[in-house]
Write an enzyme that holds these catalytic residues in place. Structure first.
Site, PDB file in Angstrom:
ATOM      1  N   ARG A  68       1.422   1.660  -5.885  1.00 17.02           N
ATOM      2  CA  ARG A  68       1.569   0.688  -4.792  1.00 17.02           C
ATOM      3  C   ARG A  68       0.232   0.085  -4.390  1.00 17.02           C
ATOM      4  O   ARG A  68       0.185  -0.859  -3.590  1.00 17.02           O
ATOM      5  CB  ARG A  68       2.217   1.350  -3.567  1.00 17.02           C
ATOM      6  CG  ARG A  68       3.615   1.898  -3.775  1.00 17.02           C
ATOM      7  CD  ARG A  68       4.129   2.559  -2.510  1.00 17.02           C
ATOM      8  NE  ARG A  68       4.232   1.586  -1.448  1.00 17.02           N
ATOM      9  CZ  ARG A  68       5.286   0.772  -1.279  1.00 17.02           C
ATOM     10  NH1 ARG A  68       6.310   0.833  -2.120  1.00 17.02           N
ATOM     11  NH2 ARG A  68       5.317  -0.104  -0.305  1.00 17.02           N
ATOM     12  N   GLU A  85       8.307 -12.644 -25.235  1.00 18.86           N
ATOM     13  CA  GLU A  85       7.308 -11.567 -25.138  1.00 18.86           C
ATOM     14  C   GLU A  85       7.939 -10.190 -24.954  1.00 18.86           C
ATOM     15  O   GLU A  85       7.297  -9.189 -25.232  1.00 18.86           O
ATOM     16  CB  GLU A  85       6.298 -11.838 -24.031  1.00 18.86           C
ATOM     17  CG  GLU A  85       6.805 -11.721 -22.619  1.00 18.86           C
ATOM     18  CD  GLU A  85       5.665 -11.855 -21.614  1.00 18.86           C
ATOM     19  OE1 GLU A  85       4.552 -11.372 -21.869  1.00 18.86           O
ATOM     20  OE2 GLU A  85       5.886 -12.472 -20.569  1.00 18.86           O
ATOM     21  N   CYS A  98       0.873  -1.185   0.000  1.00 18.74           N
ATOM     22  CA  CYS A  98       0.000   0.000   0.000  1.00 18.74           C
ATOM     23  C   CYS A  98       0.905   1.229   0.000  1.00 18.74           C
ATOM     24  O   CYS A  98       2.111   1.125   0.141  1.00 18.74           O
ATOM     25  CB  CYS A  98      -0.852   0.029   1.251  1.00 18.74           C
ATOM     26  SG  CYS A  98      -1.835  -1.437   1.498  1.00 18.74           S
ATOM     27  N   TRP A 124      -3.778  -1.569  -1.206  1.00 15.44           N
ATOM     28  CA  TRP A 124      -3.757  -2.778  -2.033  1.00 15.44           C
ATOM     29  C   TRP A 124      -4.216  -3.877  -1.086  1.00 15.44           C
ATOM     30  O   TRP A 124      -3.460  -4.319  -0.228  1.00 15.44           O
ATOM     31  CB  TRP A 124      -2.351  -3.058  -2.548  1.00 15.44           C
ATOM     32  CG  TRP A 124      -2.294  -4.242  -3.470  1.00 15.44           C
ATOM     33  CD1 TRP A 124      -1.939  -5.522  -3.154  1.00 15.44           C
ATOM     34  CD2 TRP A 124      -2.610  -4.253  -4.855  1.00 15.44           C
ATOM     35  NE1 TRP A 124      -2.017  -6.312  -4.253  1.00 15.44           N
ATOM     36  CE2 TRP A 124      -2.422  -5.583  -5.311  1.00 15.44           C
ATOM     37  CE3 TRP A 124      -3.026  -3.294  -5.767  1.00 15.44           C
ATOM     38  CZ2 TRP A 124      -2.654  -5.960  -6.632  1.00 15.44           C
ATOM     39  CZ3 TRP A 124      -3.236  -3.675  -7.080  1.00 15.44           C
ATOM     40  CH2 TRP A 124      -3.059  -4.990  -7.496  1.00 15.44           C
ATOM     41  N   LYS A 157      -1.450  -5.838 -20.122  1.00 12.68           N
ATOM     42  CA  LYS A 157      -1.163  -6.424 -18.804  1.00 12.68           C
ATOM     43  C   LYS A 157      -2.282  -7.384 -18.392  1.00 12.68           C
ATOM     44  O   LYS A 157      -2.018  -8.434 -17.855  1.00 12.68           O
ATOM     45  CB  LYS A 157      -1.017  -5.339 -17.738  1.00 12.68           C
ATOM     46  CG  LYS A 157      -0.672  -5.860 -16.356  1.00 12.68           C
ATOM     47  CD  LYS A 157       0.586  -6.701 -16.379  1.00 12.68           C
ATOM     48  CE  LYS A 157       0.855  -7.413 -15.073  1.00 12.68           C
ATOM     49  NZ  LYS A 157       1.950  -8.423 -15.214  1.00 12.68           N
ATOM     50  N   GLU A 179       8.172 -21.196 -18.943  1.00 15.40           N
ATOM     51  CA  GLU A 179       8.109 -19.784 -18.488  1.00 15.40           C
ATOM     52  C   GLU A 179       9.311 -19.009 -19.008  1.00 15.40           C
ATOM     53  O   GLU A 179       9.190 -17.867 -19.440  1.00 15.40           O
ATOM     54  CB  GLU A 179       8.031 -19.735 -16.955  1.00 15.40           C
ATOM     55  CG  GLU A 179       8.101 -18.345 -16.347  1.00 15.40           C
ATOM     56  CD  GLU A 179       7.029 -17.382 -16.859  1.00 15.40           C
ATOM     57  OE1 GLU A 179       6.087 -17.815 -17.533  1.00 15.40           O
ATOM     58  OE2 GLU A 179       7.151 -16.168 -16.622  1.00 15.40           O
ATOM     59  N   ASN A 213       1.099  -0.011   6.093  1.00 12.35           N
ATOM     60  CA  ASN A 213       1.437  -0.862   4.952  1.00 12.35           C
ATOM     61  C   ASN A 213       2.161  -2.072   5.508  1.00 12.35           C
ATOM     62  O   ASN A 213       3.114  -1.931   6.273  1.00 12.35           O
ATOM     63  CB  ASN A 213       2.346  -0.111   3.963  1.00 12.35           C
ATOM     64  CG  ASN A 213       2.875  -1.048   2.894  1.00 12.35           C
ATOM     65  OD1 ASN A 213       2.178  -1.961   2.467  1.00 12.35           O
ATOM     66  ND2 ASN A 213       4.128  -0.858   2.484  1.00 12.35           N
ATOM     67  N   GLY A 214       1.691  -3.277   5.162  1.00  8.23           N
ATOM     68  CA  GLY A 214       2.358  -4.489   5.641  1.00  8.23           C
ATOM     69  C   GLY A 214       1.318  -5.537   6.017  1.00  8.23           C
ATOM     70  O   GLY A 214       0.170  -5.477   5.579  1.00  8.23           O
ATOM     71  N   HIS A 231      12.376 -36.386 -31.259  1.00  3.03           N
ATOM     72  CA  HIS A 231      11.176 -36.740 -32.043  1.00  3.03           C
ATOM     73  C   HIS A 231      10.790 -35.633 -33.029  1.00  3.03           C
ATOM     74  O   HIS A 231       9.643 -35.531 -33.424  1.00  3.03           O
ATOM     75  CB  HIS A 231      10.022 -37.052 -31.087  1.00  3.03           C
ATOM     76  CG  HIS A 231      10.312 -38.195 -30.176  1.00  3.03           C
ATOM     77  ND1 HIS A 231      10.358 -39.509 -30.620  1.00  3.03           N
ATOM     78  CD2 HIS A 231      10.671 -38.229 -28.867  1.00  3.03           C
ATOM     79  CE1 HIS A 231      10.686 -40.300 -29.615  1.00  3.03           C
ATOM     80  NE2 HIS A 231      10.878 -39.553 -28.538  1.00  3.03           N
ATOM     81  N   LYS A 260       8.973 -15.573 -21.233  1.00  2.78           N
ATOM     82  CA  LYS A 260       9.579 -14.298 -20.799  1.00  2.78           C
ATOM     83  C   LYS A 260      10.429 -13.708 -21.924  1.00  2.78           C
ATOM     84  O   LYS A 260      10.351 -12.541 -22.233  1.00  2.78           O
ATOM     85  CB  LYS A 260      10.465 -14.516 -19.570  1.00  2.78           C
ATOM     86  CG  LYS A 260       9.783 -14.569 -18.249  1.00  2.78           C
ATOM     87  CD  LYS A 260       9.183 -13.268 -17.770  1.00  2.78           C
ATOM     88  CE  LYS A 260       7.752 -13.016 -18.063  1.00  2.78           C
ATOM     89  NZ  LYS A 260       6.736 -13.976 -17.968  1.00  2.78           N
TER      90      LYS A 260
HETATM   91  C1  AGP Z   1       3.032 -13.192 -18.738  1.00  2.20           C
HETATM   92  O1  AGP Z   1       4.306 -12.570 -18.706  1.00  2.20           O
HETATM   93  C2  AGP Z   1       2.047 -12.479 -19.636  1.00  2.20           C
HETATM   94  N1  AGP Z   1       1.939 -11.128 -19.290  1.00  2.20           N
HETATM   95  C3  AGP Z   1       0.732 -13.242 -19.768  1.00  2.20           C
HETATM   96  O2  AGP Z   1       1.027 -14.535 -20.240  1.00  2.20           O
HETATM   97  C4  AGP Z   1      -0.097 -13.401 -18.473  1.00  2.20           C
HETATM   98  O3  AGP Z   1       0.555 -14.291 -17.603  1.00  2.20           O
HETATM   99  C5  AGP Z   1      -1.475 -13.973 -18.868  1.00  2.20           C
HETATM  100  O4  AGP Z   1      -2.125 -13.039 -19.680  1.00  2.20           O
HETATM  101  C6  AGP Z   1      -2.354 -14.289 -17.659  1.00  2.20           C
HETATM  102  O5  AGP Z   1      -2.652 -13.113 -16.947  1.00  2.20           O
HETATM  103  P1  AGP Z   1      -3.331 -13.252 -15.483  1.00  2.20           P
HETATM  104  O6  AGP Z   1      -2.348 -14.001 -14.639  1.00  2.20           O
HETATM  105  O7  AGP Z   1      -3.555 -11.848 -15.029  1.00  2.20           O
HETATM  106  O8  AGP Z   1      -4.609 -14.021 -15.666  1.00  2.20           O
END
Ligand code: AGP
Length: 609
Positions: free
Chosen positions: A27, A489, A2, A74, A604, A482, A100-101, A505, A486
């Site tokens: 925050r 993207e 927060c 938050w 996002k 993952e 905050n905490g 394969h 990373k």
């Molecule tokens: C991950 O780096 C991406 N930004 C994307 O794959 C993300 O994880 C996915 O859209 C799911 O989002 P969420 O966890 O908010 O549901």
């Protein structure tokens, strides 16, 4: 996470408080409020929603006064609502607090205070603070705060205002950030530097275990027993934008570095150290219901789905319940076999991803119990699930998910152990082994972060590559998924993860001289197989970067580069092995001049199908 602020001086407090809260909205922003002293009393204005709602309230009913505190929330304990918004008060409206905490022992403190007649108005952990201070208040605010803090366990940064003592604000810090901006006949308090920069660049950065009495004329810093401590002002050179990123160049790098704190916060209050067992207060699944479970589905997208792949291993290994991981966008269209003896785990940082939310609703419609792992308390996923495990990563601003992923993993570790202990199929010894290793993870993530310079140096060698492969087996394959996401993207390099045993394969046809292959090698029982897969790609002249355990000096004989991660419980390695992959993706993208916080074509939170 927060944002808290305080002001004492010659200006009207409200404009300074609101300006500070605006700069701290990154925050947290699900509710906000201020308390101001004027003419012998404390007045408060607070509401659920963004800060602008508080501004609207204050336009209608202004709060004059030159001493005040403020908060932007938050949510961690208690949903976003008017009554859960800070500041909070004691019974007599004499004392007001912003915090905050996480107060880890807030339930026992609340019960103790209620037995003494205190009336609570909110569901928050924070509200125990004003009532605790009230309980010890005998005329000195400073002493009452000192006495109260002796009973508090957990993390806090707090500002206390008292109508009997408008001449000072009292602040204290333990594990959550707090700074004091030093002005002329005025002083400013905030969680973070951006909030005070318009007024001063000279600040006190409080350390853990420090408190301060903040008057307009000056600041006295002491320990929690009142022993005065010398404090040297720090002069801030950053501009405001840099300050919001905590001095990091990008939110993504800041959030990678926040992972020790985020993992520590997510773990807080979920391990009963007395009995060395997992406690999940917001998971209402009974042992009987857990023992009836025939299947677990994990439904998520992107990074969250890759966290789910790790969760599958953990839950099947420890709780011996079959787990199926579905991409949310596929789940609801495949007529899934889900029923009352299923548990569906929904993983979503934002809690608003349209595909994932649709998967949650499909699972519920088919009679499944739904458990959500999410980072946002008031999100749709959090509200519609039957059970909740909250990741306490704080707002994740960068599109590329990092601290959300590691806190999702931690939540899945806790859940896997919880399911196994409720089924009575994990020994105390095994539980202790994992939980002790888990408690050490924040420190070990710090150690991995200390290899950042080495990763930055060699990331530049790969910036012009067109294809990069990530291979692993078991948990290392799940992490490779993952790692590949990373990289692609944010750097726009084509990256693909492959189960190492699957290369022969088909994909091996793509491995030719100089093609980079990241090999994640942390699982002892699969080590020999991984080494032969590394030799397979080396035989095709690939450039191989191994991610291996500290002390493993054999792997490096077979590869071009090696990155080591600290030794930990073999099932916990993904939380550590993902960090070098995050840093590699970040520095490769930076070397290419990409906008790492806002990569092209992406959002996002994907709230459309
Ligand atoms: C991950 O780096 C991406 N930004 C994307 O794959 C993300 O994880 C996915 O859209 C799911 O989002 P969420 O966890 O908010 O549901």
């Amino acid at each position: 996470m927060c944002g808290i602020v305080g002001y004492i001086g010659k200006q009207e407090a409200v404009p300074v408080l609101l300006d500070g809260l605006k700069r701290l909205e990154y925050r947290g922003y699900d509710s906000a409020g201020v308390t101001v002293f004027n003419q012998g009393k404390l007045s408060c204005s607070k509401t659920v929603g963004r800060l602008v709602k508080v501004e609207e309230l204050l336009e209608k009913s202004p709060l004059p006064g030159t001493v005040g505190i403020g908060h932007t929330r938050w949510a961690t304990h208690g949903r976003p609502s008017d009554r859960n918004a800070h500041p909070h008060f004691d019974c007599t409206q004499r004392i007001s607090v912003v915090h905050n905490g996480i107060i880890e022992n807030y339930i026992e403190l609340k019960e103790w205070l209620q037995e003494k007649g205190h009336i609570f108005n909110s569901e928050t952990d924070t509200e125990v603070l004003p009532h605790l201070i009230e309980e010890y208040y005998r005329g000195s605010l400073v002493e009452a705060v000192q006495d109260a803090l002796k009973k508090v366990e957990g993390a806090f940064a707090l500002v206390v205002i008292c109508k009997d003592h408008p001449e000072h604000l009292v602040v204290a810090r333990k594990a959550s950030p707090l700074i004091i901006g030093l002005g002329k006949e005025e002083n400013f308090i905030a969680s973070d530097i951006p909030a005070v920069l318009p007024y001063t660049r000279d600040i006190f950065i409080l350390d853990d275990g420090e408190m301060a009495v903040v008057e307009a004329a000056g600041v006295q810093v002491s320990d929690f027993d009142g022993k005065l401590l010398p404090k040297k002002p720090f002069h801030v050179e950053w501009d405001i934008t840099a300050a919001e990123k905590g001095g990091y160049e990008d939110f993504m790098l800041k959030e990678i570095h926040e992972q020790p704190r985020a993992v520590r916060d997510t773990m807080a209050g979920k391990i009963d150290r007395g009995e060395m067992k997992v406690v999940l207060p917001e998971v209402k699944l009974s042992a009987a219901e857990i023992n009836k479970l025939q299947k677990i589905h994990v439904v998520a997208c992107g990074t969250a789905s890759y966290a789910g792949q790790v969760g599958k291993f953990l839950i099947e290994k420890l709780a011996r319940i079959p787990v199926e991981v579905d991409l949310a966008s596929e789940f609801r269209y495949r007529d899934p076999i889900v029923g009352p003896n299923s548990l569906t785990i929904i993983i979503s940082q934002s809690g608003e991803t349209a595909d994932t939310l649709a998967g949650l609703r499909e699972a519920k419609a088919l009679g499944s119990r739904v458990l959500a792992i999410t980072n946002v308390v008031g999100s749709s996923v959090a509200r519609e699930a039957d059970d909740l495990i909250l990741t306490l990563a704080g707002p994740e601003i960068a599109v590329a998910s990092t601290k959300a992923y590691t806190t999702q993993l931690l939540s899945l570790y806790l859940l896997a152990i919880y399911l196994a202990q409720e089924r009575g199929i994990i020994s105390l010894n095994d539980r202790m082994g994992m939980l002790e290793a888990m408690m050490n993870l924040p420190t070990q993530i710090e150690k991995v972060l200390n290899t950042e310079t080495k990763i930055k140096e060699f990331a530049g060698n790969f910036k012009d590559c067109e294809d990069i492969f990530f291979i692993g087996r078991g948990l290392d394959y799940a992490v490779s998924l993952e790692g590949a996401l990373k990289l692609k993207e944010i750097s726009y390099i084509h990256a693909e993860a492959y189960a190492a045993g699957e290369l022969k394969h088909g994909t091996l046809a793509l491995i030719v001289e100089g093609v980079p292959v990241f090999a994640v090698v942390t699982q002892p029982e699969l080590y020999d197989k991984m080494i032969s897969n590394i030799k397979e790609v080396k035989a095709r002249e690939a450039t191989v970067v191994a991610l291996a355990l500290a002390g493993d000096h054999d792997t490096e004989k077979s590869v071009d580069y090696v990155l080591h991660i600290p030794l930990t419980h073999t099932m916990l390695t993904p939380i550590l092995s993902v960090v070098p992959l995050q840093l590699f993706a970040y520095y490769t993208a930076k070397a290419k001049g990409c906008d790492v916080d806002k990569p092209r074509n992406l959002a996002k939170s994907v709230t459309v199908e």
